[in-house]
Design an enzyme around this catalytic site. Structure first.
Site, short mmCIF file in Angstrom:
data_model
loop_
_atom_site.label_atom_id
_atom_site.label_comp_id
_atom_site.label_asym_id
_atom_site.label_seq_id
_atom_site.Cartn_x
_atom_site.Cartn_y
_atom_site.Cartn_z
N ILE A 1 52.28 -38.15 56.60
CA ILE A 1 50.90 -38.14 57.09
C ILE A 1 50.29 -36.79 56.77
O ILE A 1 50.84 -35.74 57.13
CB ILE A 1 50.84 -38.40 58.60
CG1 ILE A 1 51.39 -39.79 58.94
CG2 ILE A 1 49.42 -38.24 59.11
CD1 ILE A 1 51.42 -40.08 60.43
N ASP B 1 47.45 -34.32 57.55
CA ASP B 1 46.45 -33.96 58.56
C ASP B 1 45.61 -32.83 57.98
O ASP B 1 45.90 -31.65 58.19
CB ASP B 1 47.16 -33.54 59.85
CG ASP B 1 46.19 -33.23 60.98
OD1 ASP B 1 44.98 -33.49 60.81
OD2 ASP B 1 46.64 -32.73 62.02
N PHE C 1 55.15 -35.02 58.06
CA PHE C 1 53.83 -34.64 58.53
C PHE C 1 53.41 -33.34 57.87
O PHE C 1 54.09 -32.31 58.02
CB PHE C 1 53.85 -34.46 60.06
CG PHE C 1 54.28 -35.69 60.80
CD1 PHE C 1 53.35 -36.56 61.34
CD2 PHE C 1 55.63 -35.99 60.93
CE1 PHE C 1 53.75 -37.70 61.99
CE2 PHE C 1 56.04 -37.15 61.59
CZ PHE C 1 55.10 -38.00 62.12
N LYS C 2 52.32 -33.41 57.12
CA LYS C 2 51.76 -32.20 56.52
C LYS C 2 50.58 -31.77 57.38
O LYS C 2 49.52 -32.38 57.36
CB LYS C 2 51.31 -32.47 55.08
CG LYS C 2 50.77 -31.24 54.37
CD LYS C 2 50.22 -31.57 53.00
CE LYS C 2 49.68 -30.34 52.30
NZ LYS C 2 49.00 -30.67 51.03
N ILE C 3 50.81 -30.71 58.15
CA ILE C 3 49.80 -30.25 59.10
C ILE C 3 49.09 -29.04 58.51
O ILE C 3 49.68 -27.98 58.32
CB ILE C 3 50.44 -29.89 60.45
CG1 ILE C 3 51.28 -31.07 60.99
CG2 ILE C 3 49.37 -29.46 61.45
CD1 ILE C 3 50.50 -32.33 61.26
#
Length: 303
Positions: free
Chosen positions: A136, A138, A164-166
C-alpha cells in the site's frame, strides 16, 4: 526475519529526445540499479512517470523489465488506478509475467474523486484475490487519507496486504503507530520520499526504503548499518548524503535520477514528456556538484 527489507528503488523510465521509450536504456537502468546493490526494484511508479505512460507501453515495460531482471532481485509493479477492475487486471498481468509484489495507491482521480474507506478496502480486497503480495502506497499525491485503523484492518483481513510505503507528512509517527497496532500483520513497513526522513523512519521501525535510483549504493549503508546495530555509523552515513537527498526531494523529484544517469552514461537522455519541464540548468548543476563528492556508482557506471 522478513524478506521485505533493505532498499528497493524506483526505476526511472528513460525516453529518447523525441519522447519515445528507450527500451535499451530501460535495460541499462535495471542493470545499474542491481549493480548499485538494490534489494528489489519497483517499476511504473510515480518516479517512473507512470502518469505519462500509455497502457500499451505499461505492458511492454512490465514484460521488458521482468524478463531482463530474470529473478536477480524481486520486482514490484505499480498498478494504481481509480477503477478497481483495471487495478485487478493490472495485478493479474503483473503476476502472470512473474512480478513478486504489486504496489498501489488508494483509488483517486484528481482532487474531487477519492475512494471512501469502504471503497478503498473493497479495491484492495479485490486485488488481493489475485494472489500476489500488495504494498500500500500512502503518498500525498493521492490526497486520500489512509488512517492507521484502516491500514491495520486491511493488513489483518486481506491476506495479500503485506507491505506499506509510508511517505505522508510525519511518516515516522505514522509508521510507529502502524507497527505497534498492526503487529505481525505489518510485514514490510517502508518509507519513501527519496529517504528524506529515513533516519527518523528507521527509528520508528521501518525495515526498508523505496528511494529513487540515484544513489542506492550510498543510501544502502545507512539501512544496513542501522539494522546491524551500528547506529552511529548510520547517522554519519546519513549526514553525508543528506544534502544531495534534500536537493533531490525539494528541487528535482524524479528528474534528478535521470540527470545523474545521463551524467554517468547509463542513459542518453533525461527527457521527460510534456508538460513536465526539464531541470533548470542551475538546479541540475547543483545536483551534480552535491553528488560528485559522494562518488556514487551512477556517475561512472556507463563511462
Amino acid at each position: 526475519m522478513t524478506k521485505y527489507t533493505g532498499i528497493w528503488p524506483v526505476a526511472p523510465t528513460p525516453f529518447h529526445d523525441d519522447g519515445t521509450i528507450d527500451t535499451e536504456g530501460m535495460r541499462r537502468v535495471v542493470d545499474c540499479l542491481i549493480d548499485q546493490g538494490a534489494d528489489g526494484i519497483c517499476i511504473l511508479a510515480n518516479f517512473s512517470e507512470q502518469f505519462l505512460i500509455a497502457d500499451d507501453e505499461r505492458e511492454m515495460l512490465t514484460r521488458l523489465c521482468l524478463e531482463h531482471v530474470a529473478g536477480r532481485v524481486p520486482v514490484i509493479v505499480t498498478i494504481s488506478h481509480f477503477a478497481t477492475q483495471i487495478a485487478v487486471e493490472r495485478a493479474r498481468l503483473a503476476k502472470d509475467l512473474g512480478a513478486d509484489i504489486v504496489m498501489m495507491m488508494p483509488p483517486y482521480h484528481g482532487a474531487a474523486l477519492k475512494g471512501s474507506p469502504k471503497q478503498i478496502f473493497e479495491q484492495f480486497q479485490a486485488v488481493g484475490e489475485v494472489g500476489i503480495p500488495i504494498m500500500i502506497q500512502d503518498a500525498p499525491m493521492s490526497g486520500v487519507d489512509l488512517p492507521v485503523p484502516l491500514l491495520v484492518k486491511m493488513a489483518r483481513e486481506i491476506e495479500m496486504v503485506k507491505l506499506f510505503k509510508i511517505e505522508c507528512p510525519q511518516a515516522a509517527n505514522k509508521l510507529r503507530v502502524l507497527i505497534a497496532e498492526g503487529g505481525e500483520a505489518i510485514e514490510g513497513p517502508f518509507d519513501g520520499e527519496e529517504a528524506i526522513t529515513l533516519l527518523a523512519d528507521l527509528d520508528a521501525g521501518a525495515r526498508g526504503s523505496m528511494t529513487s535510483g540515484m544513489i542506492v549504493d550510498q543510501i544502502k549503508p545507512v539501512i544496513t548499518d542501522y539494522k546491524s546495530g551500528r547506529i552511529d555509523a548510520a547517522v554519519v552515513a546519513y549526514a553525508r548524503i543528506l544534502p544531495a537527498v534534500n536537493h533531490e526531494n525539494r528541487q528535482c523529484g524524479w528528474r534528478s535520477c535521470k540527470a545523474a544517469m545521463v551524467e554517468g552514461g547509463v542513459i542518453r537522455s533525461e527527457y521527460c514528456r510534456h508538460p513536465i519541464e526539464p531541470l533548470h540548468p542551475d538546479i541540475r548543476s547543483r545536483l551534480i556538484s552535491l553528488l560528485r563528492p559522494l562518488d556514487p556508482l551512477v556517475l561512472h557506471w556507463g563511462r
